[in-house]
Write a protein that holds these residues in place. Structure first.
Motif, PDB file in Angstrom:
ATOM      1  N   THR A   3       0.775  -1.151  -0.099  1.00  0.00           N
ATOM      2  CA  THR A   3       0.058   0.065  -0.056  1.00  0.00           C
ATOM      3  C   THR A   3       0.968   1.061   0.028  1.00  0.00           C
ATOM      4  O   THR A   3       0.627   2.212  -0.707  1.00  0.00           O
ATOM      5  CB  THR A   3      -1.072   0.032   1.079  1.00  0.00           C
ATOM      6  OG1 THR A   3      -1.775  -1.138   1.228  1.00  0.00           O
ATOM      7  CG2 THR A   3      -1.875   1.333   1.278  1.00  0.00           C
ATOM      8  N   MET A   4       1.970   1.340   0.871  1.00  0.00           N
ATOM      9  CA  MET A   4       2.884   2.426   0.958  1.00  0.00           C
ATOM     10  C   MET A   4       3.494   2.637  -0.453  1.00  0.00           C
ATOM     11  O   MET A   4       3.533   3.950  -1.155  1.00  0.00           O
ATOM     12  CB  MET A   4       3.956   2.048   1.881  1.00  0.00           C
ATOM     13  CG  MET A   4       4.866   3.355   1.993  1.00  0.00           C
ATOM     14  SD  MET A   4       6.088   3.007   3.244  1.00  0.00           S
ATOM     15  CE  MET A   4       5.503   2.536   4.463  1.00  0.00           C
ATOM     16  N   ARG A   7       1.055   4.264  -3.065  1.00  0.00           N
ATOM     17  CA  ARG A   7       0.886   5.869  -2.724  1.00  0.00           C
ATOM     18  C   ARG A   7       2.079   6.460  -3.217  1.00  0.00           C
ATOM     19  O   ARG A   7       1.917   7.511  -3.889  1.00  0.00           O
ATOM     20  CB  ARG A   7       0.773   5.901  -1.277  1.00  0.00           C
ATOM     21  CG  ARG A   7      -0.741   5.497  -0.723  1.00  0.00           C
ATOM     22  CD  ARG A   7      -0.873   5.935   0.766  1.00  0.00           C
ATOM     23  NE  ARG A   7      -2.136   5.393   1.101  1.00  0.00           N
ATOM     24  CZ  ARG A   7      -2.547   4.959   2.346  1.00  0.00           C
ATOM     25  NH1 ARG A   7      -1.431   4.930   3.169  1.00  0.00           N
ATOM     26  NH2 ARG A   7      -3.878   4.704   2.624  1.00  0.00           N
ATOM     27  N   ILE A   8       3.205   5.850  -2.977  1.00  0.00           N
ATOM     28  CA  ILE A   8       4.651   6.689  -3.593  1.00  0.00           C
ATOM     29  C   ILE A   8       4.694   6.735  -4.951  1.00  0.00           C
ATOM     30  O   ILE A   8       4.916   7.545  -5.722  1.00  0.00           O
ATOM     31  CB  ILE A   8       5.643   5.859  -2.738  1.00  0.00           C
ATOM     32  CG1 ILE A   8       5.841   6.372  -1.458  1.00  0.00           C
ATOM     33  CG2 ILE A   8       6.813   6.434  -3.310  1.00  0.00           C
ATOM     34  CD1 ILE A   8       6.844   5.431  -0.390  1.00  0.00           C
ATOM     35  N   SER A 115      12.406   7.266   5.235  1.00  0.00           N
ATOM     36  CA  SER A 115      11.283   6.330   5.584  1.00  0.00           C
ATOM     37  C   SER A 115      11.762   5.807   7.115  1.00  0.00           C
ATOM     38  O   SER A 115      13.028   5.736   7.235  1.00  0.00           O
ATOM     39  CB  SER A 115      10.987   5.429   4.599  1.00  0.00           C
ATOM     40  OG  SER A 115      12.143   4.382   4.521  1.00  0.00           O
ATOM     41  N   ASP A 142       4.536   7.375   3.563  1.00  0.00           N
ATOM     42  CA  ASP A 142       3.547   7.164   2.481  1.00  0.00           C
ATOM     43  C   ASP A 142       3.214   8.272   1.751  1.00  0.00           C
ATOM     44  O   ASP A 142       2.774   8.468   0.647  1.00  0.00           O
ATOM     45  CB  ASP A 142       2.272   6.034   2.449  1.00  0.00           C
ATOM     46  CG  ASP A 142       1.560   6.380   4.006  1.00  0.00           C
ATOM     47  OD1 ASP A 142       2.174   7.050   4.524  1.00  0.00           O
ATOM     48  OD2 ASP A 142       0.613   5.746   3.757  1.00  0.00           O
ATOM     49  N   TYR A 143       3.108   9.615   2.665  1.00  0.00           N
ATOM     50  CA  TYR A 143       2.533  10.939   2.096  1.00  0.00           C
ATOM     51  C   TYR A 143       3.925  11.791   2.106  1.00  0.00           C
ATOM     52  O   TYR A 143       3.539  12.948   1.625  1.00  0.00           O
ATOM     53  CB  TYR A 143       1.520  11.346   3.266  1.00  0.00           C
ATOM     54  CG  TYR A 143       0.363  10.545   3.196  1.00  0.00           C
ATOM     55  CD1 TYR A 143      -0.544  10.890   2.153  1.00  0.00           C
ATOM     56  CD2 TYR A 143      -0.055   9.656   4.365  1.00  0.00           C
ATOM     57  CE1 TYR A 143      -1.623   9.840   1.839  1.00  0.00           C
ATOM     58  CE2 TYR A 143      -1.158   9.289   4.396  1.00  0.00           C
ATOM     59  CZ  TYR A 143      -2.075   8.901   2.960  1.00  0.00           C
ATOM     60  OH  TYR A 143      -3.334   8.367   3.125  1.00  0.00           O
TER      61      TYR A 143
END
Length: 188
Positions: A3-4, A7-8, A115, A142-143
Motif C-alpha cells: 500500500t505504501m 501511494r508513493i 522512511s 507514504d505521504y
C-alpha cells in the motif's frame, strides 16, 4: 509495504518525476521489498494509464532504480542534493535556494525522502540543503513524497510568479519517455 509503495508510485507519477530511486541502507527483507516494489509499480502504472487518457500531452513514465543510499549520494555528490528531514531549515527560509536548484541548475536535482528511521545523518554532510517541510509535524512515509513534491511545486510557482527567475522555466529538459510508453510522433 504494498500500500505504501502504491501511494508513493502514484505521487511520483502524478508529478512525472524523471526517476524514483529506492535507496536502502544495510540489509533488506526480500519479501517486504518485493511487496513495496509491486505496489510502487502498480501505483505508477495506474496513474500513468489515467494520464494517457486525460492529458493533452504525452506523459513521462517514471523510471524506477534501486541503489544503496550511500553509493547514490557518492555518485551524485556534484549534483544538488536536498534532504528532507526535521533537522533541516524550515521550507520558507530556504525556498529561494530550492527554486535556484530547480530553475537555474542545468541537470538533475536529487530530493531524498526518508522512511522509518529517516535519512542517515552521514548523508547530511554531503547534502546541498537539509529542509524541514513542516516544522513540528512528522509526515508519514507514504505521504512524504507527495508532500515534498507539492511543496517544491508551490515554491517554484511562487518564485516564477514573483519574476525572481525571469518568470520562465530555464531548467533541464524533461526526461525522455520510458521504453514502455508510446512514441509521441506515432500518436500524432
Amino acid at each position: 509495504a504494498e500500500t505504501m509503495g502504491s501511494r508513493i508510485g502514484r505521487a511520483a507519477q502524478t508529478f512525472e518525476v524523471g526517476e524514483l530511486v529506492v535507496g536502502y541502507v544495510g540489509f533488506l527483507n526480500g519479501e517486504s521489498l518485493a511487496g513495496f516494489l509491486k505496489g510502487l509499480f502498480e501505483g505508477i502504472d495506474s496513474r500513468y494509464r489515467i494520464q494517457l487518457k486525460t492529458y493533452s500531452h504525452k506523459p513521462w513514465k517514471v523510471r524506477v532504480l534501486i541503489q544503496d543510499l550511500y553509493q547514490l549520494v557518492r555518485e551524485r555528490r556534484k549534483e544538488p542534493i536536498i534532504v528532507l528531514e526535521p533537522e533541516g531549515e524550515p521550507l520558507p527560509k530556504v525556498s529561494g535556494r530550492i527554486a535556484e536548484f530547480f530553475l537555474k541548475h542545468s541537470g538533475r536535482v536529487n530530493v531524498l525522502v526518508g522512511s522509518r528511521e529517516g535519512i542517515p545523518k552521514g548523508v547530511f554532510r554531503l547534502a546541498s540543503l537539509v529542509v524541514d517541510l513542516c516544522p513540528g509535524v512528522t509526515i508519514s512515509t507514504d505521504y512524504a513524497a507527495s508532500s515534498a513534491l507539492i511543496a517544491i511545486a508551490n515554491v517554484l510557482e511562487e518564485k516564477l510568479l514573483e519574476g525572481e527567475f525571469g518568470g520562465s522555466f530555464t531548467g533541464p529538459e524533461p526526461p525522455p519517455p520510458s521504453s514502455t510508453s508510446r512514441d509521441w510522433a506515432q500518436d500524432n
